[in-house]
Scaffold this motif. Structure first.
Motif, PDB file in Angstrom:
ATOM      1  N   ARG A   1       0.323  -1.449   0.120  1.00 35.58           N
ATOM      2  CA  ARG A   1       0.353   0.022   0.092  1.00 35.58           C
ATOM      3  C   ARG A   1       0.837   0.852   0.437  1.00 35.58           C
ATOM      4  NH1 ARG A   1      -5.277  -2.005   0.034  1.00 35.58           N
ATOM      5  NH2 ARG A   1      -5.013  -3.551   0.620  1.00 35.58           N
ATOM      6  N   ASP A   2       0.112   2.231  -0.610  1.00 32.01           N
ATOM      7  CA  ASP A   2       1.040   3.378  -0.813  1.00 32.01           C
ATOM      8  C   ASP A   2       1.300   4.037   0.775  1.00 32.01           C
ATOM      9  OD1 ASP A   2       2.278   5.577  -3.463  1.00 32.01           O
ATOM     10  OD2 ASP A   2       1.758   7.074  -1.550  1.00 32.01           O
TER      11      ASP A   2
ATOM     12  N   GLU B   1       8.423   9.869  -8.698  1.00 31.46           N
ATOM     13  CA  GLU B   1       9.295  10.303  -7.496  1.00 31.46           C
ATOM     14  C   GLU B   1      10.690   9.370  -7.285  1.00 31.46           C
ATOM     15  OE1 GLU B   1       7.522  10.392  -3.275  1.00 31.46           O
ATOM     16  OE2 GLU B   1       6.112  11.511  -4.498  1.00 31.46           O
ATOM     17  N   VAL B   2      10.049   7.890  -7.309  1.00 26.91           N
ATOM     18  CA  VAL B   2      11.331   6.855  -6.566  1.00 26.91           C
ATOM     19  C   VAL B   2      11.356   6.885  -7.734  1.00 26.91           C
ATOM     20  CG1 VAL B   2      10.857   5.185  -5.632  1.00 26.91           C
ATOM     21  CG2 VAL B   2       9.854   6.423  -4.715  1.00 26.91           C
TER      22      VAL B   2
ATOM     23  N   ASN C   1       4.727   6.791 -14.004  1.00 27.74           N
ATOM     24  CA  ASN C   1       5.263   7.186 -13.542  1.00 27.74           C
ATOM     25  C   ASN C   1       6.866   7.338 -14.258  1.00 27.74           C
ATOM     26  OD1 ASN C   1       3.448   9.037 -13.286  1.00 27.74           O
ATOM     27  ND2 ASN C   1       3.193   9.042 -11.282  1.00 27.74           N
TER      28      ASN C   1
ATOM     29  N   HIS D   1       0.868   2.753  -9.671  1.00 28.54           N
ATOM     30  CA  HIS D   1       0.129   2.272  -9.271  1.00 28.54           C
ATOM     31  C   HIS D   1      -0.722   1.978  -9.737  1.00 28.54           C
ATOM     32  CE1 HIS D   1       2.055   6.111  -7.552  1.00 28.54           C
ATOM     33  NE2 HIS D   1       2.796   6.062  -8.616  1.00 28.54           N
TER      34      HIS D   1
ATOM     35  N   HIS E   1       7.727   1.061 -11.446  1.00 28.72           N
ATOM     36  CA  HIS E   1       6.328   0.843 -10.027  1.00 28.72           C
ATOM     37  C   HIS E   1       5.104   1.396 -10.955  1.00 28.72           C
ATOM     38  CE1 HIS E   1       7.686   5.179  -8.401  1.00 28.72           C
ATOM     39  NE2 HIS E   1       6.803   4.618  -8.901  1.00 28.72           N
TER      40      HIS E   1
HETATM   41  P1  5GP Z   1       6.224   8.416  -8.124  1.00 30.58           P
HETATM   42  O1  5GP Z   1       5.503   9.911  -7.884  1.00 30.58           O
HETATM   43  O2  5GP Z   1       7.137   7.908  -8.399  1.00 30.58           O
HETATM   44  O3  5GP Z   1       5.369   7.726  -9.348  1.00 30.58           O
HETATM   45  O4  5GP Z   1       5.326   7.133  -7.113  1.00 30.58           O
HETATM   46  C1  5GP Z   1       6.171   7.424  -5.694  1.00 30.58           C
HETATM   47  C2  5GP Z   1       4.897   7.121  -4.432  1.00 30.58           C
HETATM   48  O5  5GP Z   1       5.929   6.080  -3.479  1.00 30.58           O
HETATM   49  C3  5GP Z   1       3.953   8.024  -3.803  1.00 30.58           C
HETATM   50  O6  5GP Z   1       2.935   7.680  -3.886  1.00 30.58           O
HETATM   51  C4  5GP Z   1       4.780   7.668  -2.698  1.00 30.58           C
HETATM   52  O7  5GP Z   1       3.320   7.957  -1.227  1.00 30.58           O
HETATM   53  C5  5GP Z   1       5.261   6.668  -2.138  1.00 30.58           C
HETATM   54  N1  5GP Z   1       6.012   6.167  -1.088  1.00 30.58           N
HETATM   55  C6  5GP Z   1       6.896   6.698  -0.986  1.00 30.58           C
HETATM   56  N2  5GP Z   1       7.692   6.420  -0.172  1.00 30.58           N
HETATM   57  C7  5GP Z   1       6.601   5.178   0.766  1.00 30.58           C
HETATM   58  C8  5GP Z   1       7.024   4.527   1.402  1.00 30.58           C
HETATM   59  O8  5GP Z   1       8.495   4.402   2.259  1.00 30.58           O
HETATM   60  N3  5GP Z   1       6.906   3.769   1.375  1.00 30.58           N
HETATM   61  C9  5GP Z   1       4.771   3.652   0.588  1.00 30.58           C
HETATM   62  N4  5GP Z   1       4.154   2.686   1.176  1.00 30.58           N
HETATM   63  N5  5GP Z   1       5.405   4.330  -0.368  1.00 30.58           N
HETATM   64  C10 5GP Z   1       6.106   5.515  -0.685  1.00 30.58           C
END
Ligand code: 5GP
Length: 126
Positions: free
Chosen positions: A34-35, A105-106, A97, A112, A110
């Motif tokens: 879960r996010d 962001e990461v 993304n 969602h 991945h």
């Molecule tokens: P992005 O913008 O890279 O597509 O989304 C990264 C997602 O990772 C974001 O929705 C953010 O809330 C989630 N996220 C970031 N750090 C953590 C974490 O430590 N644990 C979990 N479960 N989600 C994370």
């Protein structure tokens, strides 16, 4: 084409068990959890265990087994959480993304899974 993978990104730490997560499903090649900042009642992240930066890296470099497992994992989760339309669910949105413009962001590949409320149209004009 070269991809620089940072082994210290947050999802790499989750895969290694250095950071806790709320696991939904784990398979040989994937982890779904879960996010931490959910944007919808269902907000699940599905990640491959392999070191892939984003979707184009994954699609180009992952094995057939990893790619099949990834797709099947998403399909299984949508059924398990009862949002798949075939089971009468209200549907879901997948977001992957990749790179700057969509604000990845990461830097670990991945997808969602978002569901559980009306999600509006795909993009808002900014
Ligand atoms: P992005 O913008 O890279 O597509 O989304 C990264 C997602 O990772 C974001 O929705 C953010 O809330 C989630 N996220 C970031 N750090 C953590 C974490 O430590 N644990 C979990 N479960 N989600 C994370």
């Amino acid at each position: 084409m070269t991809y620089e993978y940072d082994r210290e990104n947050i999802f790499a730490k989750i895969i290694r068990g250095e950071i806790p997560n709320d696991t939904v499903l784990e398979t040989e090649h994937c982890l779904a959890f879960r996010d931490i900042t959910p944007q919808a009642p269902v907000h699940i992240l599905v990640i491959p265990k392999g070191n892939y930066v984003n979707f184009d890296h994954f699609g180009a470099a992952a094995s057939d087994a990893e790619i099949v497992d990834f797709s099947r994992t998403i399909a299984k989760i949508t059924k398990d959480v009862a949002v798949d339309p075939a089971s009468g669910g209200n549907g879901y949105r997948l977001i992957a993304n990749s790179g700057r413009d969509p604000v990845q962001e990461v830097a670990h590949m991945h997808v969602h899974i978002l569901a559980g409320r009306p999600l509006g149209r795909m993009l808002q004009k900014t």
